[in-house]
Design a protein around this motif. Structure first.
Motif, PDB file in Angstrom:
ATOM      1  N   ASP B  17      -8.192 -10.143  -1.344  1.00 44.78           N
ATOM      2  CA  ASP B  17      -9.678 -10.030  -2.119  1.00 44.78           C
ATOM      3  C   ASP B  17      -9.928  -8.609  -2.614  1.00 44.78           C
ATOM      4  N   VAL B  18     -10.890  -8.134  -1.691  1.00 37.14           N
ATOM      5  CA  VAL B  18     -11.535  -6.762  -1.991  1.00 37.14           C
ATOM      6  C   VAL B  18     -10.746  -5.776  -1.258  1.00 37.14           C
ATOM      7  N   ALA B  37       1.590   2.064   5.267  1.00 38.40           N
ATOM      8  CA  ALA B  37       2.124   1.405   4.369  1.00 38.40           C
ATOM      9  C   ALA B  37       1.940  -0.003   4.371  1.00 38.40           C
ATOM     10  N   VAL B  38       1.720  -0.551   5.542  1.00 36.35           N
ATOM     11  CA  VAL B  38       1.389  -1.855   5.738  1.00 36.35           C
ATOM     12  C   VAL B  38      -0.070  -2.281   5.011  1.00 36.35           C
ATOM     13  N   LEU B  39      -1.136  -1.467   5.473  1.00 37.14           N
ATOM     14  CA  LEU B  39      -2.481  -1.560   4.682  1.00 37.14           C
ATOM     15  C   LEU B  39      -2.753  -1.330   3.376  1.00 37.14           C
ATOM     16  N   GLU B  40      -1.938  -0.321   3.106  1.00 38.42           N
ATOM     17  CA  GLU B  40      -1.878  -0.107   1.517  1.00 38.42           C
ATOM     18  C   GLU B  40      -1.164  -1.106   0.875  1.00 38.42           C
ATOM     19  N   GLY B  41      -0.214  -1.591   1.351  1.00 44.15           N
ATOM     20  CA  GLY B  41       0.624  -2.654   0.734  1.00 44.15           C
ATOM     21  C   GLY B  41      -0.398  -3.979   0.560  1.00 44.15           C
ATOM     22  N   ALA B  42      -1.304  -4.192   1.429  1.00 47.98           N
ATOM     23  CA  ALA B  42      -2.290  -5.244   1.320  1.00 47.98           C
ATOM     24  C   ALA B  42      -3.278  -4.839   0.616  1.00 47.98           C
ATOM     25  N   GLY B  43      -3.456  -3.831  -0.134  1.00 45.76           N
ATOM     26  CA  GLY B  43      -4.598  -3.320  -1.004  1.00 45.76           C
ATOM     27  C   GLY B  43      -5.567  -2.568  -0.523  1.00 45.76           C
ATOM     28  N   HIS B  44      -5.541  -1.813   0.741  1.00 43.78           N
ATOM     29  CA  HIS B  44      -6.446  -1.188   1.504  1.00 43.78           C
ATOM     30  C   HIS B  44      -6.348   0.171   1.168  1.00 43.78           C
ATOM     31  N   THR B  45      -7.622   0.670   1.445  1.00 39.97           N
ATOM     32  CA  THR B  45      -7.297   2.316   1.339  1.00 39.97           C
ATOM     33  C   THR B  45      -7.439   2.769   2.981  1.00 39.97           C
ATOM     34  N   VAL B  46      -6.706   3.666   3.200  1.00 40.55           N
ATOM     35  CA  VAL B  46      -6.355   4.307   4.622  1.00 40.55           C
ATOM     36  C   VAL B  46      -6.768   5.532   4.815  1.00 40.55           C
ATOM     37  N   GLU B 130       0.821  -9.777  11.944  1.00 43.61           N
ATOM     38  CA  GLU B 130      -0.171 -10.083  13.060  1.00 43.61           C
ATOM     39  C   GLU B 130      -1.401  -8.957  12.750  1.00 43.61           C
ATOM     40  N   LEU B 131      -1.152  -7.839  12.253  1.00 45.66           N
ATOM     41  CA  LEU B 131      -2.021  -6.689  12.076  1.00 45.66           C
ATOM     42  C   LEU B 131      -3.104  -7.171  10.832  1.00 45.66           C
ATOM     43  N   LEU B 132      -2.303  -7.729   9.844  1.00 49.83           N
ATOM     44  CA  LEU B 132      -3.014  -8.177   8.682  1.00 49.83           C
ATOM     45  C   LEU B 132      -3.990  -9.168   8.937  1.00 49.83           C
ATOM     46  N   GLU B 133      -3.449 -10.193   9.585  1.00 50.39           N
ATOM     47  CA  GLU B 133      -4.314 -11.396  10.282  1.00 50.39           C
ATOM     48  C   GLU B 133      -5.386 -10.799  10.890  1.00 50.39           C
ATOM     49  N   ALA B 134      -5.320 -10.112  12.043  1.00 46.49           N
ATOM     50  CA  ALA B 134      -6.488  -9.581  12.431  1.00 46.49           C
ATOM     51  C   ALA B 134      -7.446  -8.673  11.610  1.00 46.49           C
ATOM     52  N   VAL B 135      -6.798  -7.973  10.793  1.00 45.15           N
ATOM     53  CA  VAL B 135      -7.595  -7.336   9.782  1.00 45.15           C
ATOM     54  C   VAL B 135      -8.694  -8.316   8.613  1.00 45.15           C
TER      55      VAL B 135
END
Lengths: 159, 141
Positions: B17-18, B37-46, B130-135
């Motif tokens: 989403d956002v 890498a995982v979080l940016e890959g999901a579209g987030h800013t780190v 598991e990380l992305l699900e928690a996020v």
């Protein structure tokens, strides 16, 4: 007036004895309850004997015994992973999940929840500090033992 | 109560989403790079910090939606960071992660962080999903 440290330690021991006796409930011992809680919350990649042992800082042998006892009681079972058939996950059975509804820790949590917020925070911070102190002392003792053992081995090697 | 401007707005930012601003606090550059890498890959800013004090400094100046916080760090560790964060009234969602050590098993550090108000506990090693699900779950709250 500052309370007596020795008397406080003795009261703490009484609390531990009370909580420990509460933890022998429904035919399970405290270690088995800890395993039920762990596998009730563990993410898929952490549902193994090794991960459980490492999480609690115990040996694989001790962890295996605890899990074997739960398995025998029908509270936990092994599942083969759909993705990787070589991988086995430990999961709670419906009876295992139902057992957690009677977790003896709930009674202790209720007693804590009944405290005023300031007391609860004071207990949390005190437990944090005490646990850190005790773990640091245990680590130092382990280091000393290791150094002693290495010294003995070195002496033995000279013989 | 300190709240970041971003966190005080209504959430519902999932990686599908956002984009969200996620602060990763870990002393290991390798772990931080992997999480980035995982979080940016999901579209987030780190955003990054390598210890608790650095993490709190970022949180005091920057709008952050979620914190991914290692427990075992030199200097201010993760448990103390959560204690100070919540003690200061900041309710930003926190994912506490730890693999534990012989001297300080994860059972201790993760539960201590939960005691002070960490929202999710991740026991290392964990899968990216598991990380992305928690996020996602925390951002959707």
């Amino acid at each position: 007036m500052r309370p007596s440290a020795r008397a406080t330690a003795e009261v703490m021991a009484q609390v531990l004895r009370t909580t420990s006796s509460l933890a022998f409930a429904d035919g399970l011992n405290p270690a088995q309850w800890a395993a039920l809680r762990y596998f009730g919350q563990a993410s898929p990649s952490a549902r193994s004997v090794v991960a459980f042992a490492r999480y609690h800082g115990t040996t694989k042998g001790t962890a295996s015994q605890t899990i074997a006892a739960l398995s025998k009681k029908g509270l936990i079972e092994r599942h083969r992973s759909e993705r990787d058939r070589r991988s086995v996950s430990l999961v709670l059975t419906p009876a295992g999940r139902a057992a957690l509804d009677h977790d003896p820790l709930n009674e202790i949590a209720e007693a804590i929840a009944g405290l005023p917020e300031s007391h609860h925070l004071a207990i949390a911070e005190a437990l944090d500090q005490m646990l850190r102190t005790l773990l640091a002392r245990r680590a130092r003792r382990t280091q000393v033992r290791t150094v002693d053992e290495q010294g003995l081995r070195a002496v033995g090697a000279d013989d | 109560m300190h709240r970041t401007a971003r966190h005080s707005r209504s959430p519902a930012r999932t990686h599908g989403d956002v984009m969200a601003n996620i602060l990763v606090v870990d002393d290991s550059p390798a772990v931080t790079a992997l999480l980035r890498a995982v979080l940016e890959g999901a579209g987030h800013t780190v955003l990054e910090a390598n210890d608790g004090a650095g993490g709190l400094a970022v949180l005091s100046t920057t709008a952050v939606d979620l914190v991914v916080l290692d427990m075992m760090m030199p200097g201010m560790d993760g448990v103390e960071t959560v204690r100070r964060l919540r003690g200061g009234g900041n309710r930003v969602p926190v994912i506490a992660m730890s693999g534990g050590t012989d001297a300080f098993p994860a059972a201790y550090s993760l539960k201590m962080s939960e005691m002070y108000g960490a929202d999710r506990l991740l026991y290392k090693p964990f899968e990216n999903d598991e990380l992305l699900e928690a996020v996602d779950q925390l951002l959707a709250r």
